[in-house]
Design an enzyme around this catalytic site. Structure first.
Site, PDB file in Angstrom:
ATOM      1  N   CYS A 148      -4.265  -6.339   6.166  1.00  0.00           N
ATOM      2  CA  CYS A 148      -2.966  -6.942   5.844  1.00  0.00           C
ATOM      3  C   CYS A 148      -2.217  -7.421   7.081  1.00  0.00           C
ATOM      4  O   CYS A 148      -1.270  -8.195   6.965  1.00  0.00           O
ATOM      5  CB  CYS A 148      -2.111  -5.953   5.069  1.00  0.00           C
ATOM      6  SG  CYS A 148      -2.892  -5.441   3.535  1.00  0.00           S
ATOM      7  N   HIS A 180       5.428  -7.157   6.082  1.00  0.00           N
ATOM      8  CA  HIS A 180       4.338  -7.203   5.098  1.00  0.00           C
ATOM      9  C   HIS A 180       4.838  -6.590   3.792  1.00  0.00           C
ATOM     10  O   HIS A 180       5.519  -5.557   3.792  1.00  0.00           O
ATOM     11  CB  HIS A 180       3.138  -6.420   5.633  1.00  0.00           C
ATOM     12  CG  HIS A 180       2.075  -6.193   4.614  1.00  0.00           C
ATOM     13  ND1 HIS A 180       1.579  -7.211   3.822  1.00  0.00           N
ATOM     14  CD2 HIS A 180       1.411  -5.063   4.227  1.00  0.00           C
ATOM     15  CE1 HIS A 180       0.656  -6.714   3.007  1.00  0.00           C
ATOM     16  NE2 HIS A 180       0.541  -5.429   3.231  1.00  0.00           N
ATOM     17  N   ASN A 191       1.286  -6.766  -3.533  1.00  0.00           N
ATOM     18  CA  ASN A 191       0.705  -6.794  -2.185  1.00  0.00           C
ATOM     19  C   ASN A 191      -0.381  -7.877  -2.138  1.00  0.00           C
ATOM     20  O   ASN A 191      -1.448  -7.716  -2.731  1.00  0.00           O
ATOM     21  CB  ASN A 191       0.114  -5.412  -1.870  1.00  0.00           C
ATOM     22  CG  ASN A 191      -0.476  -5.328  -0.471  1.00  0.00           C
ATOM     23  OD1 ASN A 191      -0.623  -6.349   0.215  1.00  0.00           O
ATOM     24  ND2 ASN A 191      -0.813  -4.133  -0.049  1.00  0.00           N
TER      25      ASN A 191
HETATM   26  O1  UT7 Z   1      -1.342  -2.709   2.801  1.00  0.00           O
HETATM   27  C1  UT7 Z   1      -1.572  -1.340   2.622  1.00  0.00           C
HETATM   28  C2  UT7 Z   1      -2.101  -1.133   1.219  1.00  0.00           C
HETATM   29  N1  UT7 Z   1      -1.832   0.152   0.647  1.00  0.00           N
HETATM   30  C3  UT7 Z   1      -0.598   0.615   0.344  1.00  0.00           C
HETATM   31  O2  UT7 Z   1       0.408   0.021   0.620  1.00  0.00           O
HETATM   32  C4  UT7 Z   1      -0.523   1.913  -0.366  1.00  0.00           C
HETATM   33  C5  UT7 Z   1       0.407   2.899   0.264  1.00  0.00           C
HETATM   34  N2  UT7 Z   1       0.642   4.006  -0.658  1.00  0.00           N
HETATM   35  C6  UT7 Z   1       1.493   3.901  -1.695  1.00  0.00           C
HETATM   36  O3  UT7 Z   1       2.145   2.892  -1.856  1.00  0.00           O
HETATM   37  C7  UT7 Z   1       1.637   5.072  -2.601  1.00  0.00           C
HETATM   38  O4  UT7 Z   1       0.907   6.158  -2.094  1.00  0.00           O
HETATM   39  C8  UT7 Z   1       1.162   4.764  -4.048  1.00  0.00           C
HETATM   40  C9  UT7 Z   1       2.123   3.771  -4.700  1.00  0.00           C
HETATM   41  C10 UT7 Z   1      -0.254   4.172  -4.036  1.00  0.00           C
HETATM   42  C11 UT7 Z   1       1.143   6.016  -4.870  1.00  0.00           C
HETATM   43  O5  UT7 Z   1       2.435   6.597  -4.934  1.00  0.00           O
HETATM   44  P1  UT7 Z   1       2.604   8.185  -4.834  1.00  0.00           P
HETATM   45  O6  UT7 Z   1       4.027   8.488  -5.158  1.00  0.00           O
HETATM   46  O7  UT7 Z   1       2.073   8.576  -3.490  1.00  0.00           O
HETATM   47  O8  UT7 Z   1       1.713   8.721  -6.040  1.00  0.00           O
HETATM   48  P2  UT7 Z   1       0.399   9.613  -5.942  1.00  0.00           P
HETATM   49  O9  UT7 Z   1      -0.738   8.890  -5.325  1.00  0.00           O
HETATM   50  O10 UT7 Z   1       0.788  10.917  -5.346  1.00  0.00           O
HETATM   51  O11 UT7 Z   1       0.032   9.823  -7.449  1.00  0.00           O
HETATM   52  C12 UT7 Z   1       0.881  10.586  -8.282  1.00  0.00           C
HETATM   53  C13 UT7 Z   1       0.282  10.633  -9.667  1.00  0.00           C
HETATM   54  C14 UT7 Z   1      -1.189  11.041  -9.755  1.00  0.00           C
HETATM   55  O12 UT7 Z   1      -1.316  11.867 -10.883  1.00  0.00           O
HETATM   56  P3  UT7 Z   1      -1.450  13.452 -10.716  1.00  0.00           P
HETATM   57  O13 UT7 Z   1      -2.696  13.674  -9.898  1.00  0.00           O
HETATM   58  O14 UT7 Z   1      -0.196  13.890 -10.003  1.00  0.00           O
HETATM   59  O15 UT7 Z   1      -1.547  13.934 -12.130  1.00  0.00           O
HETATM   60  C15 UT7 Z   1      -1.906   9.750 -10.042  1.00  0.00           C
HETATM   61  O16 UT7 Z   1      -3.080   9.931 -10.796  1.00  0.00           O
HETATM   62  O17 UT7 Z   1       0.365   9.332 -10.271  1.00  0.00           O
HETATM   63  C16 UT7 Z   1      -0.905   8.991 -10.859  1.00  0.00           C
HETATM   64  N3  UT7 Z   1      -1.066   7.565 -10.778  1.00  0.00           N
HETATM   65  C17 UT7 Z   1      -0.626   6.721 -11.743  1.00  0.00           C
HETATM   66  N4  UT7 Z   1      -0.029   6.948 -12.913  1.00  0.00           N
HETATM   67  C18 UT7 Z   1       0.309   5.876 -13.663  1.00  0.00           C
HETATM   68  C19 UT7 Z   1      -1.603   6.828  -9.754  1.00  0.00           C
HETATM   69  N5  UT7 Z   1      -1.522   5.524 -10.065  1.00  0.00           N
HETATM   70  C20 UT7 Z   1      -0.916   5.432 -11.289  1.00  0.00           C
HETATM   71  C21 UT7 Z   1      -0.558   4.346 -12.109  1.00  0.00           C
HETATM   72  N6  UT7 Z   1       0.050   4.619 -13.290  1.00  0.00           N
HETATM   73  N7  UT7 Z   1      -0.780   3.067 -11.776  1.00  0.00           N
END
Ligand code: UT7
Length: 356
Positions: free
Chosen positions: A119, A261, A291
């Site tokens: 990115c 970004h 993104n």
């Molecule tokens: O250019 C760089 C590219 N990458 C990024 O920018 C990603 C950077 N990271 C992030 O933006 C965040 O970490 C995310 C948005 C990807 C995730 O947010 P989070 O608050 O860190 O959530 P998490 O990964 O801790 O997931 C929490 C829960 C999980 O469920 P459990 O294990 O707590 O039961 C996931 O399975 O949310 C669940 N989950 C979803 N639920 C509904 C993950 N994705 C989804 C979804 N819809 N799309």
């Protein structure tokens, strides 16, 4: 190549941007995976993303942004010496996506090369473009992604984050009186020790595809340790911003607009908090496009200029982070505001994504 001749510096003299017509709302993701706007929006700030139509490939999307940029500049494509395409979603393994773009544009005297810089590839690529432009070699730099073709539509933790599009910048030697973003500094770093944290590991020479891997969906697998990426994005974007400003002999108080970004609104907000920059000085359009990888800065820049947010004499700071890990920042001084042509289909009717 032209004879080596240094100039007063190089600048961005025109911008082009393109986003596909299909706009897909968060609600539509519920057809594919167990998710909702209620989960996606508060965690990411994303509402919609633009999705390339079936058959609309990376080179096509990139060429559209490049063509708009050249139109804005009134530049003959035959006068280009370089076509650089920053992408992590290439047209094919080989040759470079830039070759197809060069042919489509008719940039017949240009060298065509791809950059795979995640990115932050567009900002890092600006460093290469600026170096060649100083030698009087016009460079068309395009950041382009068709991430909808690369991601796993059954993986809710990654797929909902991404969108498709392209941003292009024409980088030329500075000419007095001609509007341009004068490139004051470019700061770029990589730490390959985190190369395995974010990326698409299957299908290359390390993990060649087999029928079994394809059957299990590995050809679409994007690996991402979300929280670790988030934390590093915030600290490294803030560090890059401060380092680039320091190298430019400026401070945050000199900055009129930050164009970061567009990965996640929470990352943008956390960077702004860390740097203590008021929100009104930080541009965001992640809600509309999600993104778009190395395309995001070009698209954001086009919209910021069209919205009249950058005025002559102002200082613009751009900053990005992505796979590698790689991160980069750049400081520009607006010696006038360069022309923009954008076809971003912002108001397009929400339509069904093409899916897998
Ligand atoms: O250019 C760089 C590219 N990458 C990024 O920018 C990603 C950077 N990271 C992030 O933006 C965040 O970490 C995310 C948005 C990807 C995730 O947010 P989070 O608050 O860190 O959530 P998490 O990964 O801790 O997931 C929490 C829960 C999980 O469920 P459990 O294990 O707590 O039961 C996931 O399975 O949310 C669940 N989950 C979803 N639920 C509904 C993950 N994705 C989804 C979804 N819809 N799309």
């Amino acid at each position: 190549m032209a004879p080596v001749e240094d100039t007063a510096g190089a600048g961005i003299v025109a911008i082009g941007a393109y986003a596909p017509q299909h706009r897909m709302h968060n609600d539509e993701w519920a057809q594919y995976v167990d998710t909702s706007d209620v989960w996606i929006y508060p965690r990411t700030g994303i509402k919609t993303r633009h999705i390339a139509a079936a058959g609309e490939s990376t080179a096509m999307v990139a060429a559209r942004a490049g063509s708009l940029c050249l139109e804005a500049a009134g530049m003959d494509p035959a006068d280009l010496r370089w076509v650089l395409v920053s992408t992590d979603t290439p047209e094919m393994w080989n040759p470079a996506t830039a070759c197809f773009v060069q042919a489509e544009l008719g940039a017949r005297r240009a060298v065509a090369l791809d950059l795979t810089g995640g990115c932050s590839g567009f900002v890092a690529g600006l460093g290469l473009a600026e170096a060649r432009a100083r030698l009087r070699e016009p460079v068309l730099l395009i950041g382009c992604e068709v991430l909808s073709q690369a991601m796993d539509w059954s993986d809710r933790s990654t797929a909902v984050l991404f969108g498709d599009g392209a941003g292009a910048a024409l980088v030329m030697p500075r000419e007095p009186g001609k509007p341009a973003f004068e490139i004051v500094n470019i700061y770029a770093r990589t730490d390959g020790r985190d190369a395995g944290i974010l990326g698409k590991p299957y299908g290359g020479t390390k993990n060649p595809l087999t029928p079994e891997l394809v059957r299990d969906g590995h050809h679409h697998r994007i690996v991402m340790h979300g929280p670790y990426v988030f934390k590093n994005a915030v600290t490294k974007m803030a560090d890059a911003a401060l380092s680039s400003l320091e190298e430019a002999g400026l401070t945050l108080s000199d900055v009129d607009l930050v164009v970061p970004h567009q990965a996640n609104q929470r990352i943008i907000d956390a960077v702004a908090d860390r740097l203590k920059i008021p929100r009104e000085k930080v541009f965001s359009n992640v809600e509309e496009y999600a993104n778009t990888g190395s395309a995001s800065i070009g698209i954001a820049l086009a919209e910021a200029i069209e919205a009249g947010l950058i005025r002559p004499g102002q200082v613009v700071l751009t900053v990005a982070f992505g796979s590698g890990f790689s991160w980069a920042a750049s400081v520009w001084r607006a010696a006038g505001v360069p022309p923009v042509r954008a076809e971003l289909n912002r108001g397009a009717v929400l339509t069904k994504g093409v899916g897998t």
